[in-house]
Enzyme design. Structure first.
Site, PDB file in Angstrom:
ATOM      1  N   SER A   1       0.832  -1.193   0.000  1.00 20.92           N
ATOM      2  CA  SER A   1       0.000   0.000   0.000  1.00 20.92           C
ATOM      3  C   SER A   1       0.873   1.252   0.000  1.00 20.92           C
ATOM      4  O   SER A   1       1.740   1.407  -0.859  1.00 20.92           O
ATOM      5  CB  SER A   1      -0.964  -0.066   1.179  1.00 20.92           C
ATOM      6  OG  SER A   1      -2.027   0.819   1.019  1.00 20.92           O
TER       7      SER A   1
ATOM      8  N   ASP B   1      -8.885  -4.061  -6.497  1.00 16.23           N
ATOM      9  CA  ASP B   1      -8.372  -3.513  -5.236  1.00 16.23           C
ATOM     10  C   ASP B   1      -9.118  -2.220  -4.937  1.00 16.23           C
ATOM     11  O   ASP B   1      -9.126  -1.297  -5.747  1.00 16.23           O
ATOM     12  CB  ASP B   1      -6.872  -3.233  -5.376  1.00 16.23           C
ATOM     13  CG  ASP B   1      -6.209  -2.857  -4.052  1.00 16.23           C
ATOM     14  OD1 ASP B   1      -6.812  -2.094  -3.275  1.00 16.23           O
ATOM     15  OD2 ASP B   1      -5.083  -3.319  -3.823  1.00 16.23           O
TER      16      ASP B   1
ATOM     17  N   HIS C   1      -7.454  -5.868  -1.050  1.00 15.08           N
ATOM     18  CA  HIS C   1      -6.314  -4.949  -1.103  1.00 15.08           C
ATOM     19  C   HIS C   1      -5.003  -5.716  -1.011  1.00 15.08           C
ATOM     20  O   HIS C   1      -4.807  -6.508  -0.100  1.00 15.08           O
ATOM     21  CB  HIS C   1      -6.436  -3.958   0.056  1.00 15.08           C
ATOM     22  CG  HIS C   1      -5.370  -2.918   0.077  1.00 15.08           C
ATOM     23  ND1 HIS C   1      -4.908  -2.303  -1.051  1.00 15.08           N
ATOM     24  CD2 HIS C   1      -4.668  -2.385   1.114  1.00 15.08           C
ATOM     25  CE1 HIS C   1      -3.972  -1.421  -0.720  1.00 15.08           C
ATOM     26  NE2 HIS C   1      -3.811  -1.466   0.580  1.00 15.08           N
TER      27      HIS C   1
END
Length: 522
Positions: A237, A464, A492
């Protein structure tokens, strides 16, 4: 070697109410033929020693030895000393919390793997720690690496920024994220205007020195303190932005680097917010489609009916919050409670229960998910400062904001990308209204090329919610040595999400040093 709630809860991405934002861009023109052939193992380039410094003024930081001591459940911890301001290395210093989770099979040890879970603001020491019942990574990683987690500056136990009292943060999180009356707009703006002065009052000059560039420079000091010539790194991320920034600053120091659930740092705050709004729309549509396919969906018989029911529910809770003990489920916490399980489709069944109960007047489940998202403890207070650090770090990097009088004009664009959540993401553009830029300005265009770096593997997932696939495609294209792995799936990030193709490719690179020769579709 595990981590409690390893899902998205640690890899929290860039999300409301920050402003990292979006426009649906055309995918980058990349070869995605699915050829999974691999190159020869990458030879680490001959380079300067691990302790060689980029600036003689930083010598004492690069020469330091980490003093490890036992901590948590069988791990080791240390503190890394770094300058608060790299332009003034003789001035104030801060401590960076570091944790080492020792390799399971010492005879097969590859080296140190530095990891970052995202946020920005999530503590990396928690991500690496072995003291929980759920692994953050597959066994193969623990078998071959000492897993090294650190709390980036301004987060966790590394000089954490503080902007609001616990009570103020409770109110901030619970506030209406989509104000639709003049009184609600005034309250929304007042909350935004309170945040920056609170950071200055409670954190002093620290909050101006927590940019991604500073954290990346800290990572190079950490690399040297670990005694490594090159940095092996796995970032998820926001951790992909941090890793790519490191690679651009120190390309010859890049070892085996994997960036999972990638961020495109070149986007404007508006572009990224629009794309992220679209990403969450895709995710909520995938969720309701699954619900309908299972028959007798509690939200309705069609996608439109189900999405309308969710939107109506948020409006209902805005008008009349649900009482949960001494607390309330508000539209703000209800939104967080709905989107949190979207980060991992294994948690969709829990969203069925939590949202279904909320529709019947019981908000405990959704409030619980919102508490996980914000790191709020059961009895009150917060286990870390991630809900504050996420704003400060993003605004240090990019202080963009849109005045409240201009936000309604953005509604059509946001509602086109997300009919369900568009207004929330539009109001998120107020973002850095009371927070200025950090003291160390990044590259103006945030283009990260990492010229001369070893192969950098970038992973993206088709649905995602938090970091749309187009971001991974863009970052892989920008990096001179980038190679893209695309996971077809929900949730994710892509590694350790149940896709053998992705896991095999990532593990082969990290453990054997063999990167895919071309972009790979999984």
């Amino acid at each position: 070697m595990k981590r409690a709630l390893p899902i998205l809860f640690v890899v929290i991405a860039i999300l409301f109410p920050i402003v990292i934002a979006v426009v649906v861009l055309a995918p980058a023109d990349r070869d995605s033929s699915g050829d999974d052939s691999a190159s020869e193992p990458i030879e680490r380039p001959e380079d300067a020693g691990s302790r060689d410094v980029p600036d003689p003024a930083l010598e004492r930081f690069y020469a330091q030895e980490l003093d490890w001591s036992a901590c948590r459940d069988g791990d080791e911890c240390a503190t890394l000393e770094v300058p608060l301001d790299y332009a003034d290395p003789a001035g104030t210093t801060i401590g960076i919390a570091v944790l080492r989770n020792d390799v399971d099979k010492p005879a097969q040890r590859v080296g140190n793997l530095v990891v970052n879970p995202g946020g920005p603001g999530a503590p990396g020491t928690d991500y690496a720690a072995s003291s929980s019942d759920f692994p953050s990574f597959p066994d193969a990683i623990y078998d071959h690496y000492d897993v090294i987690g650190f709390d980036p500056r301004g987060t966790g136990a590394s000089a954490p920024v503080d902007c609001l009292s616990d009570g103020q943060l409770d109110a901030f999180v619970a506030a209406d994220p989509d104000p639709d009356t003049p009184a609600e707009v005034r309250a929304f703006v007042e909350d935004a205007d309170t945040f920056g002065p609170g950071c200055e009052r409670r954190s002093g000059d620290l909050y101006r020195h927590v940019s991604t560039h500073n954290a990346a420079r800290d990572m190079d000091v950490l690399r040297a303190a670990l005694g490594d010539d090159h940095l092996d790194y796995l970032g998820a991320s926001y951790g992909t932005k941090l890793g790519a920034t490191y690679a651009d600053l120190f390309p010859k120091r890049v070892g085996r680097m994997v960036l999972d659930g990638a961020v495109d740092p070149t986007l404007s705050s508006l572009e990224s917010s629009l794309q992220q709004a679209h990403g969450f729309q895709v995710a909520i549509e995938a969720y309701v489609d699954h619900c309908i396919e299972e028959d007798d969906c509690y939200l309705g018989a069609t996608r439109k009916a189900a999405l309308d029911r969710i939107r109506d529910f948020l409006d209902e809770v805005d008008a009349e919050p649900l009482r949960v003990g001494t607390r309330q489920l508000t539209s703000g916490t209800a939104f967080l409670g709905i989107i949190t399980p979207l980060y991992n489709n294994d948690y969709w069944s829990y969203l069925d229960q939590a949202l279904g109960q909320a529709l019947e007047g019981d908000g405990r489940g959704l409030l619980g998910f919102a508490d996980v998202y914000t790191s709020r403890k059961d009895g009150g207070g917060y286990s870390d400062n991630s809900s504050e650090a996420i704003y400060v770090i993003n605004c240090d990097d990019d202080p963009s904001s849109v005045g409240p009088e201009k936000i309604p004009a953005l509604f059509p664009r946001f509602e086109e990308q997300s009919p369900t959540f568009g207004g929330i993401f539009a109001w998120g553009m107020i973002g850095c209204r009371s927070l200025g830029p950090g003291k160390e300005a990044p590259k103006p265009d945030w283009t990260l090329e990492a010229k001369g770096a070893a192969p950098i593997v970038v992973v993206g997932t088709t649905r995602d919610p938090a970091t749309p696939l187009v971001w991974a495609q863009a970052l892989a294209s920008q990096l001179e040595s980038g190679v893209l792995i695309t996971r077809d799936g929900d949730g994710h990030t892509g590694f350790n999400m149940g896709n053998d193709c992705v896991d095999s490719a990532v593990e082969t690179y990290l453990i054997e040093g063999t990167a895919p020769t071309r972009d790979l579709s999984c």
